[in-house]
Design an enzyme around this catalytic site. Structure first.
Site, mmCIF file in Angstrom:
data_model
loop_
_atom_site.group_PDB
_atom_site.id
_atom_site.type_symbol
_atom_site.label_atom_id
_atom_site.label_comp_id
_atom_site.label_asym_id
_atom_site.label_seq_id
_atom_site.Cartn_x
_atom_site.Cartn_y
_atom_site.Cartn_z
ATOM 1 N N ASN A 9 15.595 7.086 3.976
ATOM 2 C CA ASN A 9 14.732 7.114 5.161
ATOM 3 C C ASN A 9 15.590 6.777 6.380
ATOM 4 O O ASN A 9 15.960 5.625 6.596
ATOM 5 C CB ASN A 9 13.601 6.096 4.980
ATOM 6 C CG ASN A 9 12.640 6.071 6.144
ATOM 7 O OD1 ASN A 9 13.023 6.273 7.300
ATOM 8 N ND2 ASN A 9 11.384 5.798 5.858
ATOM 9 N N GLY A 11 14.839 6.774 9.530
ATOM 10 C CA GLY A 11 14.155 5.912 10.501
ATOM 11 C C GLY A 11 14.326 4.448 10.150
ATOM 12 O O GLY A 11 14.614 3.611 11.008
ATOM 13 N N ASP A 70 11.609 -3.991 -0.442
ATOM 14 C CA ASP A 70 10.251 -3.592 -0.775
ATOM 15 C C ASP A 70 9.330 -4.407 0.117
ATOM 16 O O ASP A 70 9.705 -5.476 0.612
ATOM 17 C CB ASP A 70 9.914 -3.831 -2.251
ATOM 18 C CG ASP A 70 8.606 -3.118 -2.644
ATOM 19 O OD1 ASP A 70 8.429 -1.949 -2.263
ATOM 20 O OD2 ASP A 70 7.762 -3.734 -3.296
#
Length: 193
Positions: A9, A11, A70
């Site tokens: 990811n 971003g 997480d």
């Protein structure tokens, strides 16, 4: 110093790199070293267990230390549907659609819109040698406002500032982001400060 992050990811990676304000540390995706098609099983009962499982998966593949995270959204009004299951809850993978799915939960209800955003990081050197950190942020769910950031930033308001995360500058957002706060803590441990 280069740190391999268990994400593709961009971003998230950019947010993390900008949030630490340290040009001596470079955060790179595991994809720099391997185009691993498989995905790790995130079957843990806690954010720590999921981050550990993710780190272990990529560390075993790359034979190098890996940083994994997480986290999730925890809604006071709906404690059973998000949290550890945040990503599995959504019908769509598009962040704008996901925000609408969350907002739809509150339609025609006066329940609490309080939300806690949590992040846990694990830096795994080998199976029994790891560092961990965590952080959280309490806010409230509001209709989308602002254009900065990504993900849930436009619907999480920080009451003390009367702004959503998406209305904040990068510097302000880094100060509140639980992922960035947990990252800063774990970097101190990695560097041995």
């Amino acid at each position: 110093m280069e740190i391999i992050v268990a994400t593709n990811n961009q971003g998230k990676l950019l947010e993390m790199q900008q949030g630490i304000y340290d040009s001596n540390i470079s955060l790179v995706s595991y994809q720099k070293y391997s185009q691993i098609a498989e995905k790790p099983q995130e079957a843990g009962q806690t954010y720590f267990e999921n981050a550990y499982l993710k780190a272990k998966f990529y560390q075993a593949k790359l034979k190098q230390p890996v940083l994994a995270d997480d986290g999730g959204l925890e809604l006071v009004a709906f404690p059973e549907i998000l949290g550890l299951k945040t990503q599995r809850f959504f019908k769509s993978s598009d962040p704008l659609d996901q925000n609408q799915e969350i907002l739809a939960l509150f339609q025609n209800t006066k329940t609490s819109k309080k939300v806690t955003l949590k992040a846990t990081l694990v830096y795994l050197m080998d199976e029994s040698n790891y560092l961990t950190s965590e952080a959280s942020l309490v806010g409230e769910i509001v209709p989308p406002k602002g254009t900065m950031g990504y993900g849930f930033d436009s619907i999480i308001k920080i009451p003390a500032l009367n702004k959503t995360l998406a209305e904040m500058t990068d510097f302000e957002r880094a100060h509140y982001s639980p992922r960035i706060q947990a990252l800063k803590k774990i970097l101190l441990k990695i560097k041995g400060d």
